[in-house]
Design an enzyme around this catalytic site. Structure first.
Site, PDB file in Angstrom:
ATOM      1  N   GLU A  40       0.859  -1.024   0.097  1.00  0.00           N
ATOM      2  CA  GLU A  40       0.021   0.014  -0.023  1.00  0.00           C
ATOM      3  C   GLU A  40       0.896   1.241  -0.187  1.00  0.00           C
ATOM      4  O   GLU A  40       1.640   1.396   0.867  1.00  0.00           O
ATOM      5  CB  GLU A  40      -0.727   0.161   1.455  1.00  0.00           C
ATOM      6  CG  GLU A  40      -1.952   1.160   1.135  1.00  0.00           C
ATOM      7  CD  GLU A  40      -2.961   1.112   2.478  1.00  0.00           C
ATOM      8  OE1 GLU A  40      -2.725   0.109   3.152  1.00  0.00           O
ATOM      9  OE2 GLU A  40      -3.561   2.091   2.690  1.00  0.00           O
ATOM     10  N   ARG A 264       5.181 -12.863   9.633  1.00  0.00           N
ATOM     11  CA  ARG A 264       5.886 -11.775   9.400  1.00  0.00           C
ATOM     12  C   ARG A 264       7.204 -11.543  10.115  1.00  0.00           C
ATOM     13  O   ARG A 264       7.239 -12.280  11.279  1.00  0.00           O
ATOM     14  CB  ARG A 264       4.752 -10.615   9.616  1.00  0.00           C
ATOM     15  CG  ARG A 264       4.504 -10.161  11.037  1.00  0.00           C
ATOM     16  CD  ARG A 264       3.291  -9.420  10.969  1.00  0.00           C
ATOM     17  NE  ARG A 264       3.628  -7.802  10.828  1.00  0.00           N
ATOM     18  CZ  ARG A 264       3.220  -7.230   9.685  1.00  0.00           C
ATOM     19  NH1 ARG A 264       2.102  -7.596   9.096  1.00  0.00           N
ATOM     20  NH2 ARG A 264       3.365  -5.839   9.355  1.00  0.00           N
ATOM     21  N   LYS A 274       4.131   1.088   9.342  1.00  0.00           N
ATOM     22  CA  LYS A 274       4.273   2.227   8.799  1.00  0.00           C
ATOM     23  C   LYS A 274       3.595   3.535   9.568  1.00  0.00           C
ATOM     24  O   LYS A 274       4.029   4.384   9.322  1.00  0.00           O
ATOM     25  CB  LYS A 274       3.686   2.105   7.334  1.00  0.00           C
ATOM     26  CG  LYS A 274       4.601   1.237   6.389  1.00  0.00           C
ATOM     27  CD  LYS A 274       4.107   1.216   5.014  1.00  0.00           C
ATOM     28  CE  LYS A 274       3.142   0.127   4.930  1.00  0.00           C
ATOM     29  NZ  LYS A 274       2.501  -0.015   3.602  1.00  0.00           N
TER      30      LYS A 274
END
Ligand code: ATP
Ligand code: MG
Length: 560
Positions: A40, A264, A274
């Protein structure tokens, strides 16, 4: 070495994603591997993304397939071209290239048509409830949800309302399009998930064409399907989304992409959200997204990391199915390993003590040949100036040393790297008793590693010629957080209270003159000190060097 062993073992035994891929190739269910990396564009990529990039691009490469870069740009409010550009730059820097560059927004028309199709099939409806009502009526894991009063609108009414949503007739938040699945489903995501919401905002690619935007769950799988992604690889938190991913694809009867999840990457002393990294940037807690203390790819690059070191790290941590936290030391181990092979050696003194060679001609300068990289003969040699006044590291001298101290001490002799033997004759102090300089003599017959009478000394220290030395600002970096887990907070505190006040320490260093010519971002080894590279802030008038990593290998020691 431990790292090589791990890599070799892993090459022999497949990770679970490779097993899945090899099986699907073997049974013919997949002809050509097609993966994608789907960021994204709402921030800069971090080391966690680097792992995902290495997996997605790496698997496509290994199995002769292709990997697309797809920007998941379904939220116009948070996204920006600045991020798109940085993401492309970072992937290229890591050494990968995409087959196709795509955007979820490329598919907005198709997604809209498919939504209309689902309405016609009686599988989607327009809901007028507010965000809060929808949330309240969703129920809980143990309590079924309450169907919306708008759930049984006719197909015609839904088609009409959805089209008017698209035309911009309704304000933000007044309506949504929902899939009509099951308000009592044990998987909460199946309780009529929202497919579209109204956002009157300009999109960085589609401008003002759209005021309804698809949700992740509706956009992602369909975008995968359009690109014929065979293996849609994502992180574990998406495993509950997988049934919904499959549901939309089946309901639409389109190319059956499949989703697979891996753990992850988490690193000690590091945060990888982020949103939080953006907060640090906006609040000025760091110098920017590429502040060398950040876990972003651009920060690692600025700090002097090599692409190979990051790829090796991704390989070393492997692909797991269960969440874990990796020691930050492993990342440092990987960059140290790579730089040891590729980085040129130079001399620099970071904590100087002046040495005057009393029997050396004050007007004279000599040049000694120094090896650029003992690991790579092709790197050649350079000349290092020598004169009567030098700097050595303060730590390399001790007035009252313990027994095994082989460096400089009163009356003792030491080898200056690439140069003479010197002997400490006198220690000069100021009024407070601080050592200000040493007076030494040199053995003129001992240049370049030999001595007149063949005597050998144990200690070899680095040095720079004081009048030739180039001053530089040296930035020493420590972890950005004081806690292994930055979220480990006491009551009333936040993760930001765990920021390390000493994460950057600036000191003055004295460099051999050739260090002026090192390109920004390229790490060199300051012999016996560590790896350093010129920072983007560096100018010819004010050199700035970053410490990439220390020389000592603390992680390898722990893991012996
Ligand atoms: P963040 O929470 O840091 O904002 P994200 O998951 O929202 O990350 P995306 O841009 O959506 O960021 O991620 C793109 C891809 O990278 C996704 O497939 C995601 O699963 C993967 N990814 C993100 N963070 C990690 C991580 N820490 N380790 C491995 N893969 C990751
Ligand atoms: Mg995301």
């Amino acid at each position: 070495m431990a790292a090589t062993e791990t890599t070799e073992t892993r090459e022999k035994s497949l990770n679970f994603l490779e097993e899945i891929i090899e099986k699907s190739l073997a049974d013919g269910s997949v002809k050509e591997i097609q993966t994608r990396f789907p960021p994204e564009p709402n921030g800069y990529l971090h080391i966690g993304h680097a792992k995902s990039i290495c997996i997605n691009f790496g698997l496509a490469k290994k199995y002769g397939g292709k990997c697309n870069l797809r920007f998941d740009d379904t939220n116009p409010v948070k996204e920006d071209v600045e991020y798109v550009d940085s993401i492309k730059r970072d992937i290229h820097w890591l050494g990968f290239d995409w087959a196709l560059e795509r955007y979820a927004s490329d598919y907005f028309d198709q997604l809209y048509e498919w939504a209309v199709l689902l309405i016609k099939k009686g599988l989607a409806y327009v809901d007028d409830q507010t965000q809060e009502q929808i949330r309240e009526n969703r129920g809980t894991v143990s309590v079924p949800g309450t169907p919306s009063p708008w759930r049984d609108r006719s197909v015609e009414e839904n088609l009409d309302l959805f089209e008017r949503m698209k035309r911009g007739e309704f304000p933000d938040g007044s309506k949504v399009l929902r899939a009509k699945i099951d308000m009592a489903h044990p998987n909460m995501l199946f309780r009529d998930p929202i497919m579209y919401r109204i956002i009157h905002a300009e999109h960085h690619r589609t401008g003002n064409k759209w005021c309804i935007y698809p949700m992740y769950d509706y956009a992602h799988g369909q975008s995968d399907s359009i690109e014929h992604i065979t293996h849609s690889i994502c992180t574990l938190e998406f495993d509950v989304h997988r049934p919904l991913y499959d549901w939309f694809i089946q309901a639409l009867g389109i190319f059956p992409s499949h989703q697979y999840e891996f753990a992850r990457l988490n690193l000690t002393y590091t945060l990888m959200s982020k949103r939080r990294l953006l907060k640090l940037v906006q609040e000025g807690a760091v110098m920017g997204w590429d502040d060398p203390r950040m876990p972003t790819i651009c920060a690692l690059r600025r700090k002097g990391y090599t692409p190979a070191s990051v790829r090796n790290f991704a390989e070393m941590v492997g692909v797991a199915k269960r969440d874990n936290v990796i020691d930050l030391g492993k990342l440092e181990y990987c960059v140290r390993e790579d730089l040891n092979k590729v980085a040129e050696r130079r001399m620099a003194v970071l904590n100087p003590l002046k040495v005057v060679i009393t029997n050396y001609d004050a007007a004279k300068t000599e040049y000694f040949k120094a090896v650029n990289n003992p690991e790579n003969e092709a790197a050649g040699t350079r000349e290092v100036p020598f004169s009567r006044e030098l700097y050595i590291e303060r730590d390399d001298f001790m007035e009252n040393p313990p027994k095994k101290f082989f460096r400089l001490q009163p009356g003792g002799e030491v080898r200056l790297r690439y140069s003479y033997l010197i002997k400490c004759e006198e220690v000069i102090k100021d009024a407070e008793g601080n050592i200000t300089e040493l007076h030494c003599t040199y053995d003129p017959m001992s240049g370049e590693g030999s001595s007149s009478d063949g005597r050998r000394v144990k200690g070899v220290i680095h040095w720079v010629s004081a009048p030739h030395a180039v001053e530089a600002e040296i930035r020493l970096f420590n972890p950005l957080f004081t806690k292994e887990n930055p979220d480990d907070v006491e009551e009333g505190k936040t993760w930001e209270d765990n920021l390390n006040p000493d994460s950057m320490v600036k000191i003055k260093g004295y460099l051999e003159p050739s260090l002026r010519d090192v390109p920004v971002g390229q790490a060199v080894q300051f012999e016996r000190v560590g790896y350093f590279c010129p920072d983007t802030d560096s100018t010819p008038d004010h050199l700035v060097f970053n410490r990439t990593v220390t020389l000592k290998d603390s992680w390898a020691k722990i893991n012996k």
